[in-house]
Design a protein around this motif. Sequence first.
Motif: not given
Length: 149
Positions: A30, A118, A123
């Motif tokens: 990440y 997020r 990702g």
Amino acid sequence: MASPLPSSPTGSVCEDMGRLFVESLEGRIYSCKHCRTHIALYDDIVSKSFHCRHGKAYLFKKVVNVFAGEKEERMMITGLHTVADIFCVGCGSIVGWKYETAHEKSQKYKEGKSVLERFKVSGPDGSFYWANHEHHHIGGSDADDVHYP
């Protein structure tokens, strides 16, 4: 313009005579969505059941290349916590928060761990999470259904 580094960053970042050494990670990574600085590994996820103003957030046992802001008390869904926002060392963008202290016994497992939003990180496959405007929570952000001993 990047925020200045404090004297004791959270995670693995070294400063030597004014030169910043950023830790590179290997595996499913990440990273900061703005500057691509590595922040955490997929294998270090503790829970994907957290929520923030922008939607999903993940709890990690370890993050790197971030520095912590000032500690503050926040009332979250699961109670009162002492937290500090965490920022990317590459560009100074806020990427989440770190749990310093959980005041409820059942929430002690969060202490020392960090939450990455997020919406603010890309990702492992390079994907971005788009904000879900239907999931705004009043009060603090926190886990909704995580159960730990």
